[in-house]
Write an enzyme that holds these catalytic residues in place. Structure first.
Site, PDB file in Angstrom:
ATOM      1  N   HIS A 205       1.562  -0.966   0.062  1.00 20.90           N
ATOM      2  CA  HIS A 205      -0.159   0.147   0.235  1.00 20.90           C
ATOM      3  C   HIS A 205       0.461   1.648  -0.289  1.00 20.90           C
ATOM      4  O   HIS A 205       0.407   2.255  -0.052  1.00 20.90           O
ATOM      5  CB  HIS A 205      -0.992  -0.188   1.065  1.00 20.90           C
ATOM      6  CG  HIS A 205       0.025   0.856   2.540  1.00 20.90           C
ATOM      7  ND1 HIS A 205       1.188  -0.557   3.095  1.00 20.90           N
ATOM      8  CD2 HIS A 205       0.046   1.459   3.216  1.00 20.90           C
ATOM      9  CE1 HIS A 205       1.192  -0.121   4.100  1.00 20.90           C
ATOM     10  NE2 HIS A 205       0.952   0.819   4.130  1.00 20.90           N
TER      11      HIS A 205
HETATM   12  C1  UD1 Z   1      -0.712   6.304   6.099  1.00 22.42           C
HETATM   13  C2  UD1 Z   1       0.809   6.361   6.245  1.00 22.42           C
HETATM   14  C3  UD1 Z   1       1.243   5.238   5.713  1.00 22.42           C
HETATM   15  C4  UD1 Z   1       1.137   4.211   6.619  1.00 22.42           C
HETATM   16  C5  UD1 Z   1      -0.433   3.676   6.226  1.00 22.42           C
HETATM   17  C6  UD1 Z   1      -0.820   3.024   7.640  1.00 22.42           C
HETATM   18  C7  UD1 Z   1       1.190   9.038   5.519  1.00 22.42           C
HETATM   19  C8  UD1 Z   1       1.602   9.909   4.993  1.00 22.42           C
HETATM   20  N1  UD1 Z   1       0.942   7.311   5.245  1.00 22.42           N
HETATM   21  O1  UD1 Z   1      -0.863   6.214   3.996  1.00 22.42           O
HETATM   22  O2  UD1 Z   1       2.864   6.074   6.363  1.00 22.42           O
HETATM   23  O3  UD1 Z   1       1.400   2.514   5.945  1.00 22.42           O
HETATM   24  O4  UD1 Z   1      -1.113   5.067   6.831  1.00 22.42           O
HETATM   25  O5  UD1 Z   1      -2.161   2.423   6.549  1.00 22.42           O
HETATM   26  O6  UD1 Z   1       0.961   8.805   7.040  1.00 22.42           O
HETATM   27  N2  UD1 Z   1      -8.327   5.637   2.700  1.00 22.42           N
HETATM   28  C9  UD1 Z   1      -9.367   5.241   3.131  1.00 22.42           C
HETATM   29  N3  UD1 Z   1     -10.229   4.995   4.042  1.00 22.42           N
HETATM   30  C10 UD1 Z   1      -9.742   5.210   5.416  1.00 22.42           C
HETATM   31  C11 UD1 Z   1      -8.544   5.866   5.004  1.00 22.42           C
HETATM   32  C12 UD1 Z   1      -7.829   6.051   3.685  1.00 22.42           C
HETATM   33  O7  UD1 Z   1     -10.530   4.602   1.571  1.00 22.42           O
HETATM   34  O8  UD1 Z   1      -9.723   5.372   6.629  1.00 22.42           O
HETATM   35  C13 UD1 Z   1      -8.307   6.024   0.392  1.00 22.42           C
HETATM   36  C14 UD1 Z   1      -8.835   7.758   0.857  1.00 22.42           C
HETATM   37  O9  UD1 Z   1      -7.968   6.869  -0.860  1.00 22.42           O
HETATM   38  C15 UD1 Z   1      -6.890   7.736   1.071  1.00 22.42           C
HETATM   39  C16 UD1 Z   1      -5.732   6.993   0.652  1.00 22.42           C
HETATM   40  O10 UD1 Z   1      -6.687   5.508   1.212  1.00 22.42           O
HETATM   41  O11 UD1 Z   1      -6.913   9.001  -0.112  1.00 22.42           O
HETATM   42  C17 UD1 Z   1      -4.361   6.922   0.986  1.00 22.42           C
HETATM   43  O12 UD1 Z   1      -5.125   7.461   2.471  1.00 22.42           O
HETATM   44  P1  UD1 Z   1      -3.637   8.060   3.757  1.00 22.42           P
HETATM   45  O13 UD1 Z   1      -3.853   7.962   5.090  1.00 22.42           O
HETATM   46  O14 UD1 Z   1      -3.115   9.015   3.092  1.00 22.42           O
HETATM   47  O15 UD1 Z   1      -2.415   7.451   4.129  1.00 22.42           O
HETATM   48  P2  UD1 Z   1      -2.454   5.522   3.275  1.00 22.42           P
HETATM   49  O16 UD1 Z   1      -1.781   5.293   2.614  1.00 22.42           O
HETATM   50  O17 UD1 Z   1      -2.862   5.140   4.106  1.00 22.42           O
HETATM   51  N1  UDP Z   2      -3.073  -5.433   9.557  1.00 24.19           N
HETATM   52  C1  UDP Z   2      -4.436  -5.623  10.075  1.00 24.19           C
HETATM   53  N2  UDP Z   2      -5.088  -6.430   8.318  1.00 24.19           N
HETATM   54  C2  UDP Z   2      -5.076  -6.093   6.972  1.00 24.19           C
HETATM   55  C3  UDP Z   2      -3.814  -5.730   7.364  1.00 24.19           C
HETATM   56  C4  UDP Z   2      -2.423  -5.106   8.036  1.00 24.19           C
HETATM   57  O1  UDP Z   2      -4.577  -5.901  10.796  1.00 24.19           O
HETATM   58  O2  UDP Z   2      -5.521  -6.540   6.417  1.00 24.19           O
HETATM   59  C5  UDP Z   2      -1.995  -4.625  10.776  1.00 24.19           C
HETATM   60  C6  UDP Z   2      -0.973  -5.805  10.827  1.00 24.19           C
HETATM   61  O3  UDP Z   2      -1.128  -6.190  11.626  1.00 24.19           O
HETATM   62  C7  UDP Z   2       0.200  -4.688  11.357  1.00 24.19           C
HETATM   63  C8  UDP Z   2      -0.316  -3.541  10.464  1.00 24.19           C
HETATM   64  O4  UDP Z   2      -2.070  -3.361  10.359  1.00 24.19           O
HETATM   65  O5  UDP Z   2       0.156  -4.441  12.634  1.00 24.19           O
HETATM   66  C9  UDP Z   2       0.584  -2.307  10.041  1.00 24.19           C
HETATM   67  O6  UDP Z   2       0.308  -2.259   9.198  1.00 24.19           O
HETATM   68  P1  UDP Z   2       0.155  -1.326   7.655  1.00 24.19           P
HETATM   69  O7  UDP Z   2       0.866  -1.903   6.291  1.00 24.19           O
HETATM   70  O8  UDP Z   2      -1.544  -0.009   6.830  1.00 24.19           O
HETATM   71  O9  UDP Z   2       1.054   0.279   7.789  1.00 24.19           O
HETATM   72  P2  UDP Z   2       2.691   0.384   7.957  1.00 24.19           P
HETATM   73  O10 UDP Z   2       2.760  -0.716   9.346  1.00 24.19           O
HETATM   74  O11 UDP Z   2       3.271   0.010   6.632  1.00 24.19           O
HETATM   75  O12 UDP Z   2       2.522   1.698   8.457  1.00 24.19           O
END
Ligand code: UD1
Ligand code: UDP
Length: 356
Positions: A205
Site C-alpha cells: 500500500h
Molecule cells: C498512511 C501512512 C503510511 C501508513 C499507512 C498505514 C502517511 C504519510 N502515510 O498511508 O505511512 O503505512 O497509513 O495504513 O501518513 N482511505 C480510505 N479510508 C481510510 C483512509 C484512507 O479509503 O480510512 C483512502 C483514501 O482514498 C486516501 C488513501 O486511502 O486518499 C490514502 O490514505 P492516507 O491516510 O493519506 O495514506 P495511507 O496510504 O493510508
Molecule cells: N493489518 C491488519 N489487517 C490487514 C493488514 C494489516 O490488521 O488487512 C495490520 C498488521 O497486522 C500490522 C499493521 O496492520 O500490525 C500494519 O499496518 P500498515 O501495513 O497499514 O502500515 P505500516 O506498518 O506500513 O505503516
C-alpha cells in the site's frame, strides 16, 4: 501527569494499544485524540473493537487529502484540543502524517512529546514516512527507541543520550497479547478455504509502490510468477489506496491472487501466522513476520527495519518480478530459527513507567 495519546491510522492504533492498556491498568489520567486520518471501518473502528480499546475522547475527522491538507488540518485541530486539555505529555507512535502534526502542535505549545518507535531510518527522503520520523524525533523530548540500532541512529544525528530509551517495539506486546485470543476466536482460514502453510499473504500500500503504475504492475507480474511456480493461493487484503490505483491504472488481477477486504487485527494475525510466506511493503508486517517466525519478502528498495534482515526473517527485493520470485524461493529454503529482534513484549509498560 496527564497523557494525550495522539493516533490516526491502523498501525498507530495497533502499536499504541499496549501503551493505552498500561494507562488503563494504572488508572492514569489520559485521553485519546484521534485525528481521523483513517476513518473507514476496516482501517479504524474495527481495531478499537478487536483490541478492546476505549473510544477516542476526540476525533478530528480530518479524512484524506494531500500531505499538506491532511497535516495542516490536523495541526489546527490538535493545537486547539491540547490548549483546552493541557496535558503534561503527548505520545505519538511511528511515522505517519498524524505523528508529524501531533509532534509539531505539542512542541510549539511547550508540551513534552514522547515518540514511540523513535530512531527508525530508511535513509530515503523520497518516502513521506522518513521525513515524518526525522522531524518527529528531532522535536521530541522522550525518544522510545525499539532497538539499540534505532538508538545509534538517533545518537548519530546528535540527539542527546539522556532523551533516548531502548524499550523494544510495542508490536511485540500487541502480538503476544492478541495471538492466543486470535487463534481461539478466529475461523478465518476456514472462511477463506485455506490450509495452514498452503497460501501466501501479500500486503502492498506504500505511496512509492502503488502510486507508480510501473511499480504496481511489476509487483503483480511478480505475483504471477510466484503463482506459476507454487500454485498456491495468494491472499491480498487490500488497502483502499491500492484499490483506487488498480482501478485508475486499469490493472488486471493476476491468476491466483485473491483480493479480500482489509482484515481485523485478529484475523490478520492468524493469516500471517499460518502463511507459507508473506510479501509486503508494510513496516508493521515486516516486524510481525519476524516475531511470528514466518518468512518475509519485502517489496521495497530499502527498509527502516534492517534488524529483520539481519536475523534472516526478511529479504529486500524491490519490485522486479524475477527478484520477487527469487526472494520467495530463497526465504523458503531457510530454517525458521531466527530470534525476534524487537524485545520481550513489555515495551508498553516500560514506556509508561519511564514517563512516570
Ligand atoms: C498512511 C501512512 C503510511 C501508513 C499507512 C498505514 C502517511 C504519510 N502515510 O498511508 O505511512 O503505512 O497509513 O495504513 O501518513 N482511505 C480510505 N479510508 C481510510 C483512509 C484512507 O479509503 O480510512 C483512502 C483514501 O482514498 C486516501 C488513501 O486511502 O486518499 C490514502 O490514505 P492516507 O491516510 O493519506 O495514506 P495511507 O496510504 O493510508
Ligand atoms: N493489518 C491488519 N489487517 C490487514 C493488514 C494489516 O490488521 O488487512 C495490520 C498488521 O497486522 C500490522 C499493521 O496492520 O500490525 C500494519 O499496518 P500498515 O501495513 O497499514 O502500515 P505500516 O506498518 O506500513 O505503516
Amino acid at each position: 501527569m496527564k497523557i494525550a495519546v495522539i493516533l490516526g491510522t491502523r498501525p498507530e492504533i495497533i502499536k499504541m494499544s499496549p501503551v493505552i492498556r498500561e494507562c488503563e491498568r494504572r488508572n492514569l489520567d489520559y485521553f485519546i485524540l484521534h485525528t481521523g486520518q483513517h476513518y473507514s471501518y476496516n482501517l479504524d473502528s474495527i481495531f478499537f473493537g478487536d483490541l478492546e480499546l476505549p473510544a477516542a475522547k476526540y476525533n478530528l475527522d480530518v479524512g484524506s487529502g494531500t500531505h499538506g491538507e491532511e497535516t495542516g488540518k490536523m495541526l489546527i485541530g490538535i493545537e486547539q484540543k491540547l490548549k483546552e486539555e493541557k496535558p503534561t505529555v503527548v505520545l505519538v507512535e511511528g511515522d505517519t502524517n498524524t505523528v508529524l502534526a501531533g509532534t509539531l502542535a505539542a512542541s510549539k505549545l511547550h508540551i513534552a512529546v514522547g515518540h514511540v518507535e523513535a530512531g527508525l531510518r530508511s535513509y530515503d527522503r523520497a518516502m513521506p514516512e522518513e521525513i515524518n520520523r526525522i522531524l518527529a524525533d528531532h522535536a521530541s523530548d522522550y525518544l522510545f527507541a525499539p532497538t539499540e540500532r534505532a538508538k545509534a541512529n538517533l545518537l548519530r544525528e546528535g540527539l542527546p543520550q539522556d532523551k533516548i530509551f531502548v524499550t523494544g517495539n510495542t508490536i511485540v506486546d500487541a502480538v503476544i497479547q492478541n495471538l492466543a485470543i486470535a487463534k481461539r476466536k478466529v475461523g478465518v482460514l476456514n472462511t477463506l478455504g485455506l490450509e495452514r502453510g498452503g497460501y501466501f499473504i501479500i500486503t502492498a500500500h506504500r505511496q512509492e509502490n502503488v502510486d507508480i503504475e510501473e511499480r504496481l504492475r511489476s509487483i503483480f507480474e511478480g505475483l504471477e510468477l510466484v503463482y506459476k511456480e507454487f500454485h498456491l493461493p495468494i491472499i491480498y487484503p487490500i488497502h483502499p489506496r491500492t484499490t483506487k490505483r488498480i482501478a485508475e491504472f486499469g490493472l488486471e488481477i493476476p491468476e491466483g491472487v485473491d483480493l479480500i477486504e482489509p482484515q481485523g487485527f485478529l484475523e490478520f494475525l492468524v493469516l500471517e501466522a499460518n502463511a507459507k510466506l508473506v510479501l509486503t511493503d508494510s513496516g508493521g508486517v515486516q516486524e510481525e513476520t519476524s516475531i511470528l517466525k514466518v518468512p518475509c519478502v519485502t517489496l521495497r528498495d530499502n527498509t527502516e527495519r534492517p534488524e529483520t534482515i539481519e536475523v534472516g526473517g526478511n529479504v529486500l527485493v524491490g519490485v522486479n518480478r524475477t527478484f520477487i520470485l527469487d526472494g520467495v524461493k530463497s526465504q523458503l529454503s531457510k530454517e525458521r530459527n531466527w530470534q525476534n529482534p524487537f524485545g520481550d513484549g513489555n515495551a508498553g509498560s516500560k514506556i509508561v513507567k519511564l514517563l512516570m
